[in-house]
Design an enzyme around this catalytic site. Structure first.
Site, PDB file in Angstrom:
ATOM      1  N   ASP A  12      -1.640 -25.453 -26.689  1.00  0.00           N
ATOM      2  CA  ASP A  12      -3.476 -25.148 -26.991  1.00  0.00           C
ATOM      3  C   ASP A  12      -3.660 -24.611 -25.412  1.00  0.00           C
ATOM      4  O   ASP A  12      -3.891 -24.904 -24.160  1.00  0.00           O
ATOM      5  CB  ASP A  12      -3.709 -26.220 -26.588  1.00  0.00           C
ATOM      6  CG  ASP A  12      -3.977 -27.057 -28.541  1.00  0.00           C
ATOM      7  OD1 ASP A  12      -4.368 -25.907 -29.506  1.00  0.00           O
ATOM      8  OD2 ASP A  12      -3.718 -28.041 -28.982  1.00  0.00           O
ATOM      9  N   MET A  14      -8.494 -24.804 -38.919  1.00  0.00           N
ATOM     10  CA  MET A  14      -8.867 -25.567 -38.336  1.00  0.00           C
ATOM     11  C   MET A  14      -9.857 -26.585 -38.826  1.00  0.00           C
ATOM     12  O   MET A  14     -10.150 -26.493 -39.324  1.00  0.00           O
ATOM     13  CB  MET A  14      -9.933 -25.054 -37.448  1.00  0.00           C
ATOM     14  CG  MET A  14      -9.609 -24.386 -36.324  1.00  0.00           C
ATOM     15  SD  MET A  14      -7.647 -24.889 -35.114  1.00  0.00           S
ATOM     16  CE  MET A  14      -8.691 -26.356 -34.578  1.00  0.00           C
ATOM     17  N   HIS A  66      -1.331 -21.988 -28.951  1.00  0.00           N
ATOM     18  CA  HIS A  66      -2.924 -21.811 -30.283  1.00  0.00           C
ATOM     19  C   HIS A  66      -3.478 -21.104 -29.392  1.00  0.00           C
ATOM     20  O   HIS A  66      -4.108 -21.708 -27.920  1.00  0.00           O
ATOM     21  CB  HIS A  66      -2.911 -22.781 -30.649  1.00  0.00           C
ATOM     22  CG  HIS A  66      -4.054 -22.586 -31.725  1.00  0.00           C
ATOM     23  ND1 HIS A  66      -5.017 -24.361 -31.752  1.00  0.00           N
ATOM     24  CD2 HIS A  66      -5.131 -21.692 -32.231  1.00  0.00           C
ATOM     25  CE1 HIS A  66      -6.143 -23.632 -32.493  1.00  0.00           C
ATOM     26  NE2 HIS A  66      -5.910 -22.208 -32.049  1.00  0.00           N
ATOM     27  N   MET A 115      -6.746 -22.960 -23.177  1.00  0.00           N
ATOM     28  CA  MET A 115      -8.297 -22.974 -23.656  1.00  0.00           C
ATOM     29  C   MET A 115      -8.573 -21.790 -22.581  1.00  0.00           C
ATOM     30  O   MET A 115      -7.872 -22.410 -21.273  1.00  0.00           O
ATOM     31  CB  MET A 115      -8.447 -24.184 -24.041  1.00  0.00           C
ATOM     32  CG  MET A 115      -7.970 -24.719 -25.338  1.00  0.00           C
ATOM     33  SD  MET A 115      -9.077 -26.164 -25.538  1.00  0.00           S
ATOM     34  CE  MET A 115      -8.207 -26.882 -26.713  1.00  0.00           C
ATOM     35  N   HIS A 162       2.818 -27.273 -29.700  1.00  0.00           N
ATOM     36  CA  HIS A 162       1.590 -26.687 -30.267  1.00  0.00           C
ATOM     37  C   HIS A 162       1.401 -27.137 -28.435  1.00  0.00           C
ATOM     38  O   HIS A 162       1.361 -27.460 -27.829  1.00  0.00           O
ATOM     39  CB  HIS A 162       1.111 -27.227 -30.935  1.00  0.00           C
ATOM     40  CG  HIS A 162      -0.123 -27.228 -31.391  1.00  0.00           C
ATOM     41  ND1 HIS A 162      -0.327 -25.410 -32.487  1.00  0.00           N
ATOM     42  CD2 HIS A 162      -1.270 -27.045 -30.570  1.00  0.00           C
ATOM     43  CE1 HIS A 162      -1.054 -25.587 -32.326  1.00  0.00           C
ATOM     44  NE2 HIS A 162      -2.085 -26.104 -31.247  1.00  0.00           N
ATOM     45  N   ASP A 206      -4.763 -27.791 -37.954  1.00  0.00           N
ATOM     46  CA  ASP A 206      -4.339 -28.530 -37.331  1.00  0.00           C
ATOM     47  C   ASP A 206      -5.766 -29.026 -36.526  1.00  0.00           C
ATOM     48  O   ASP A 206      -7.252 -28.721 -36.420  1.00  0.00           O
ATOM     49  CB  ASP A 206      -4.552 -27.163 -35.434  1.00  0.00           C
ATOM     50  CG  ASP A 206      -5.111 -27.451 -33.889  1.00  0.00           C
ATOM     51  OD1 ASP A 206      -5.006 -29.126 -33.652  1.00  0.00           O
ATOM     52  OD2 ASP A 206      -4.572 -26.934 -33.217  1.00  0.00           O
ATOM     53  N   PHE A 217     -11.058 -29.782 -28.162  1.00  0.00           N
ATOM     54  CA  PHE A 217     -10.968 -31.144 -27.968  1.00  0.00           C
ATOM     55  C   PHE A 217      -9.760 -31.826 -28.311  1.00  0.00           C
ATOM     56  O   PHE A 217      -9.828 -31.213 -30.331  1.00  0.00           O
ATOM     57  CB  PHE A 217     -12.029 -31.999 -27.508  1.00  0.00           C
ATOM     58  CG  PHE A 217     -13.146 -31.559 -26.131  1.00  0.00           C
ATOM     59  CD1 PHE A 217     -12.143 -31.754 -25.108  1.00  0.00           C
ATOM     60  CD2 PHE A 217     -13.628 -30.494 -26.787  1.00  0.00           C
ATOM     61  CE1 PHE A 217     -13.397 -31.173 -24.018  1.00  0.00           C
ATOM     62  CE2 PHE A 217     -14.882 -29.991 -26.151  1.00  0.00           C
ATOM     63  CZ  PHE A 217     -14.461 -30.654 -24.452  1.00  0.00           C
ATOM     64  N   SER A 261       1.275 -30.856 -30.758  1.00  0.00           N
ATOM     65  CA  SER A 261       0.146 -30.881 -29.428  1.00  0.00           C
ATOM     66  C   SER A 261       0.274 -31.948 -28.484  1.00  0.00           C
ATOM     67  O   SER A 261      -0.097 -32.830 -28.129  1.00  0.00           O
ATOM     68  CB  SER A 261      -1.159 -30.629 -29.947  1.00  0.00           C
ATOM     69  OG  SER A 261      -2.603 -30.478 -28.701  1.00  0.00           O
ATOM     70  N   MET A 276      -6.830 -20.266 -27.628  1.00  0.00           N
ATOM     71  CA  MET A 276      -8.371 -20.262 -27.952  1.00  0.00           C
ATOM     72  C   MET A 276      -9.247 -19.633 -26.908  1.00  0.00           C
ATOM     73  O   MET A 276      -9.431 -20.689 -25.792  1.00  0.00           O
ATOM     74  CB  MET A 276      -8.450 -22.120 -28.014  1.00  0.00           C
ATOM     75  CG  MET A 276      -8.489 -22.603 -29.630  1.00  0.00           C
ATOM     76  SD  MET A 276      -8.119 -24.519 -29.303  1.00  0.00           S
ATOM     77  CE  MET A 276      -6.762 -24.831 -28.843  1.00  0.00           C
TER      78      MET A 276
HETATM   79  C1  DX5 Z   1      -8.133 -28.404 -30.834  1.00  0.00           C
HETATM   80  C2  DX5 Z   1      -6.259 -28.608 -30.482  1.00  0.00           C
HETATM   81  C3  DX5 Z   1      -5.793 -29.126 -31.047  1.00  0.00           C
HETATM   82  C4  DX5 Z   1      -5.304 -30.581 -30.636  1.00  0.00           C
HETATM   83  C5  DX5 Z   1      -5.697 -31.472 -31.652  1.00  0.00           C
HETATM   84  O1  DX5 Z   1      -8.863 -28.007 -30.151  1.00  0.00           O
HETATM   85  O2  DX5 Z   1      -6.202 -26.998 -30.887  1.00  0.00           O
HETATM   86  O3  DX5 Z   1      -4.030 -28.502 -31.004  1.00  0.00           O
HETATM   87  O4  DX5 Z   1      -4.620 -30.737 -29.915  1.00  0.00           O
HETATM   88  O5  DX5 Z   1      -5.610 -32.813 -31.514  1.00  0.00           O
HETATM   89  P1  DX5 Z   1      -5.606 -34.032 -32.872  1.00  0.00           P
HETATM   90  O6  DX5 Z   1      -4.540 -33.552 -32.740  1.00  0.00           O
HETATM   91  O7  DX5 Z   1      -5.742 -35.088 -31.738  1.00  0.00           O
HETATM   92  O8  DX5 Z   1      -6.949 -33.921 -33.251  1.00  0.00           O
HETATM   93 ZN    ZN Z   2      -4.474 -26.436 -31.608  1.00  0.00          ZN
END
Ligand code: DX5
Ligand code: ZN
Length: 221
Positions: free
Chosen positions: A33, A135, A64, A35, A31, A173, A141, A8, A66
């Site tokens: 993210d 999840m 991904h 948001m 990956h 994840d 975060f 990620s 969000m």
């Molecule tokens: C958080 C993201 C994750 C995040 C995971 O909402 O969807 O992809 O980057 O980070 P770690 O591996 O540090 O938990």
């Molecule tokens: Zn993610």
């Protein structure tokens, strides 16, 4: 079941994204993210950054989302260059239509579940999907602690996939690391997102290889 690792970039340096993407070449996916500060209380990046990342690396992008209103935005992420697009079940008004649109545009369709969302209501939708993301933290975060309480849901989802004989990847994840990846693999996950565990390591590419080997060893037994 073959193991895939999806580092990620949320845990990478956003001012050096091209370099950071190249630092994990050899990973199965990158990956990304997305948001919107509405679906989750954090804001990251959107379509223009995905378009630029697509040009900066050969690693396929695993986006991904969000974000709210997944129905409207998910197909645009395929056009921006994502090879897999994950929308949240909680943010999609018509998940079957969204998944079909993603596939029709040529990407893998994936749906994510927040920790409090059960898999069972979605059993009949699974054939519409190429991947299901469970999840293992509350999204928003990186760097949060893995939620062990999600392991039963991973097991129940694996059982549903097997029951229907589907070729559906099961991604986890959140808090996935050398400490927790074996528990996820044992429960039936085969696609692993890791942010901190990869980008927080001295050698991110080596961290990817080590995580993949740990999970593969579990699947071999
Ligand atoms: C958080 C993201 C994750 C995040 C995971 O909402 O969807 O992809 O980057 O980070 P770690 O591996 O540090 O938990
Ligand atoms: Zn993610």
């Amino acid at each position: 079941m073959s193991v895939q690792i999806s580092p990620s970039i949320l845990s990478a340096d956003f001012a050096r994204l091209a370099e950071e993407a190249r630092a994990v070449e050899g990973a199965d996916w990158l990956h990304v993210d997305v948001m919107d500060n509405h679906f989750v209380p954090n804001l990251t990046l959107g379509l223009p950054v995905v378009e630029s990342l697509r040009k900066a690396t050969d690693t396929p992008l695993d986006c991904h989302l969000m974000i709210e209103n997944a129905d409207r935005w998910a197909p645009a992420y395929v056009e921006a260059g994502a090879s897999s697009v994950t929308f949240h079940a909680e943010a999609a008004a018509a998940p079957v239509r969204v998944a079909r649109e993603i596939r029709a545009k040529g990407a893998r369709a994936s749906m994510a579940l927040r920790p409090a969302t059960a898999i069972e209501p979605y059993e009949d939708l699974l054939p519409e999907l190429d991947m299901l993301l469970i999840m293992t933290i509350e999204p928003g975060f990186g760097g949060q602690a893995f939620l062990d309480i999600m392991l039963p849901k991973i097991r129940r989802t694996r059982a549903l996939i097997d029951k229907h004989g589907l070729d559906l990847w099961l991604q986890v994840d959140g808090g996935v690391s050398s400490e927790t990846i074996e528990r996820c693999a044992e429960a039936g996950a085969d696609n692993f997102v890791a942010g901190t565990a990869v980008y927080g390591a001295e050698d991110p590419a080596a961290a990817v290889r080590a995580l993949r080997e740990q999970a593969a060893a579990v699947h071999r037994h």
